[in-house]
Design an enzyme around this catalytic site. Structure first.
Site, PDB file in Angstrom:
ATOM      1  N   PHE A   7       0.833  -1.413  -0.089  1.00 58.53           N
ATOM      2  CA  PHE A   7       0.081  -0.040   0.105  1.00 58.53           C
ATOM      3  C   PHE A   7       0.883   0.993  -0.002  1.00 58.53           C
ATOM      4  O   PHE A   7       1.760   1.301   0.660  1.00 58.53           O
ATOM      5  CB  PHE A   7      -0.851   0.197   1.318  1.00 58.53           C
ATOM      6  CG  PHE A   7      -1.852  -1.103   1.084  1.00 58.53           C
ATOM      7  CD1 PHE A   7      -3.151  -1.185   0.559  1.00 58.53           C
ATOM      8  CD2 PHE A   7      -1.397  -2.308   1.998  1.00 58.53           C
ATOM      9  CE1 PHE A   7      -3.963  -2.212   0.583  1.00 58.53           C
ATOM     10  CE2 PHE A   7      -2.486  -3.590   1.711  1.00 58.53           C
ATOM     11  CZ  PHE A   7      -3.622  -3.473   1.046  1.00 58.53           C
ATOM     12  N   CYS A   8       0.582   2.300  -0.961  1.00 57.51           N
ATOM     13  CA  CYS A   8       1.457   3.339  -1.176  1.00 57.51           C
ATOM     14  C   CYS A   8       0.620   4.551  -1.417  1.00 57.51           C
ATOM     15  O   CYS A   8      -0.705   4.652  -1.320  1.00 57.51           O
ATOM     16  CB  CYS A   8       2.366   2.846  -2.250  1.00 57.51           C
ATOM     17  SG  CYS A   8       1.406   2.622  -3.856  1.00 57.51           S
ATOM     18  N   ALA A   9       1.184   5.772  -1.629  1.00 59.63           N
ATOM     19  CA  ALA A   9       0.660   6.954  -2.222  1.00 59.63           C
ATOM     20  C   ALA A   9      -0.121   6.754  -3.465  1.00 59.63           C
ATOM     21  O   ALA A   9      -1.346   6.756  -3.557  1.00 59.63           O
ATOM     22  CB  ALA A   9       1.588   8.132  -2.285  1.00 59.63           C
ATOM     23  N   GLU A  39      -2.884   3.391  -0.369  1.00 64.71           N
ATOM     24  CA  GLU A  39      -3.060   3.272   1.162  1.00 64.71           C
ATOM     25  C   GLU A  39      -4.475   3.421   1.577  1.00 64.71           C
ATOM     26  O   GLU A  39      -5.197   2.681   2.528  1.00 64.71           O
ATOM     27  CB  GLU A  39      -2.159   3.912   1.900  1.00 64.71           C
ATOM     28  CG  GLU A  39      -2.299   3.912   3.287  1.00 64.71           C
ATOM     29  CD  GLU A  39      -3.157   5.058   3.944  1.00 64.71           C
ATOM     30  OE1 GLU A  39      -3.974   4.608   4.994  1.00 64.71           O
ATOM     31  OE2 GLU A  39      -3.325   6.150   3.330  1.00 64.71           O
TER      32      GLU A  39
END
Length: 102
Positions: A7-9, A39
């Protein structure tokens, strides 16, 4: 089969890391299901999950992530910045696999 979610930007560089992790798993003969998502969508992608990893850029959300993941028994942690920055799929895969075996 180990199910890992990152999960990231936004997901651009994380998608590249996912591919490198899949390549590393192939070399090791490990069956994996790895995908990356923003995320903010974490709660929608936890079914059957073995481990959740946060990109360093969203590491500040670890408290919120633990509240969502821990009740479901899903280990969650932030990908080490150096391994993320170097796109070291093998090290990040090993990091995730260690979390699953805890």
């Amino acid at each position: 089969m180990v199910k890992i979610r990152l999960f990231c930007a936004a997901g651009m560089s994380t998608s590249l890391l996912v591919n490198k992790m899949k390549e590393a798993a192939g070399r090791k003969g490990i069956e994996v299901d790895i995908e990356a998502f923003p995320e903010g969508q974490m709660d929608k992608h936890l079914d059957g999950l073995d481990v959740a990893l946060l990109g360093p850029q969203v590491g500040y959300t670890i408290g919120k992530a633990k509240k969502v993941c821990e009740p479901k028994g899903i280990p969650v942690d932030v990908i080490p910045m150096v391994d993320y920055g170097m796109m070291n799929g093998e090290k990040v895969l090993d990091f995730a696999l260690k979390m699953v075996s805890r």
